[in-house]
Design an enzyme around this catalytic site. Structure first.
Site, short mmCIF file in Angstrom:
data_model
loop_
_atom_site.label_atom_id
_atom_site.label_comp_id
_atom_site.label_asym_id
_atom_site.label_seq_id
_atom_site.Cartn_x
_atom_site.Cartn_y
_atom_site.Cartn_z
CG ASN A 83 31.63 60.66 76.24
OD1 ASN A 83 31.04 61.25 75.31
ND2 ASN A 83 32.70 60.99 76.88
CE LYS A 120 35.57 59.91 75.00
NZ LYS A 120 36.92 59.60 75.45
CG HIS A 149 34.55 64.20 79.31
ND1 HIS A 149 35.82 64.28 78.34
CD2 HIS A 149 34.29 62.72 79.58
CE1 HIS A 149 36.24 62.75 78.35
NE2 HIS A 149 35.52 62.07 78.79
CD GLU A 165 37.93 63.11 75.58
OE1 GLU A 165 36.83 62.97 75.02
OE2 GLU A 165 38.60 62.09 75.84
CD GLU A 223 35.25 59.75 82.51
OE1 GLU A 223 35.22 58.78 81.73
OE2 GLU A 223 35.21 60.95 81.74
N GLY A 268 41.12 56.71 77.66
CA GLY A 268 41.48 56.27 76.37
C GLY A 268 42.92 55.62 76.31
CB SER A 272 40.87 52.28 79.87
OG SER A 272 41.61 53.48 79.09
P1 PGA Z 1 37.29 55.80 77.56
O1 PGA Z 1 36.66 57.11 77.56
O2 PGA Z 1 36.45 54.59 77.70
O3 PGA Z 1 37.73 55.51 75.86
O4 PGA Z 1 38.76 55.49 78.18
C1 PGA Z 1 35.90 57.37 78.72
C2 PGA Z 1 35.48 58.69 78.56
O5 PGA Z 1 36.07 59.57 78.09
O6 PGA Z 1 34.25 59.07 79.22
#
Ligand code: PGA
Length: 250
Positions: free
Chosen positions: A11, A13, A93, A95, A165, A171, A211
């Protein structure tokens, strides 16, 4: 044990311009045993679909609107995704939920619309930190509620993959312990089977996200409950992404 499809989803982003994406694609080593997907910005879907076809590297959108067209400034529709050859979409997601205020009801509309358009959906679910701090039972209740609300009205789980998630792990550099993830994946399987009144919870692929990197992927992928990963930060570096793929192929 059920032989479920394995996935690795990058992803991206709001990262990578077109030439960075091209270099990434030239560097990544695509295996045949794992479905690989990358989710770039909407702007590059058209070009990247063409650049990667035919291969085992698929292109996904990070979001979409539920209507096929209309007065929705700034939005992209399922019909537009299909028109540029993009057959995959990530919905719900964290976000989108927490930064852009998307509710379970809105995500449900999007999922129903994706199902009508025969798009393949990766549905993200996961508890925020505040819920997590109240203990595992509360987190499970939260995820079950998200799942039931998001999948309401669907008749089949055929074109759906679920990504667990936990919001606090995205993150943050922190991952839950493996038993916690495995318990959550088992819960998701039970809930999916109960929603569709069949045993689709056993055949559906459930990915972990939050992460993930080439160091922790090995330990996580060793658990039979985890059918792959959705990776944000670590997917931006093609060499790091290759290392995660290596771990999954072993
Ligand atoms: P990350 O993000 O691996 O940076 O934690 C995962 C995601 O948002 O799908």
């Amino acid at each position: 044990m059920m032989n479920r499809t394995k996935y690795l989803i990058g992803n991206w982003k709001m990262h990578k311009n077109f030439s960075e994406a091209e270099t990434w694609i030239e560097t990544v080593e695509i295996p045949s045993s794992i479905e690989i997907m990358i989710a770039p910005s909407f702007l590059y879907l058209y070009s990247l679909v063409r650049l990667t076809r035919p291969s085992n590297l698929h292109i996904a959108a990070q979001n979409m609107h539920y209507e096929d067209e209309g007065a929705f400034t700034g939005e992209v529709s399922p019909r537009m995704l299909l028109d540029v050859g993009c057959h995959n979409v990530i919905l719900g997601h964290s976000e989108r939920r927490h930064t852009f205020g998307e509710s379970d009801q809105l995500i449900n509309k999007k999922i129903c619309s994706a199902a009508e358009s025969e798009l393949f959906v990766t549905l993200c679910v996961g508890e925020p930190e505040l819920v997590h701090n109240n203990g595992k039972d509360k987190a499970m209740e939260y995820v079950e509620k998200q799942l039931r609300a998001s999948l309401q009205g669907l008749t089949s789980a055929l074109r759906i993959t679920i990504a667990y998630e936990p919001v606090w792990a995205v993150g943050s550099g922190t991952t839950p312990n493996i038993d916690y993830i495995a318990d959550m994946h088992r819960l998701i399987r039970r809930v999916v089977s109960s929603i569709f009144n069949d045993n689709s919870g056993e055949s559906i692929s459930i990915l972990y996200g939050g992460s993930v990197n080439s160091v922790n992927a090995q330990n996580l992928f060793a658990d039979s409950e985890i059918d792959g990963f959705i990776v944000g930060g670590a997917s931006l570096d093609a060499m790091e992404f290759n290392k995660i793929l290596e771990v999954m192929e072993e």
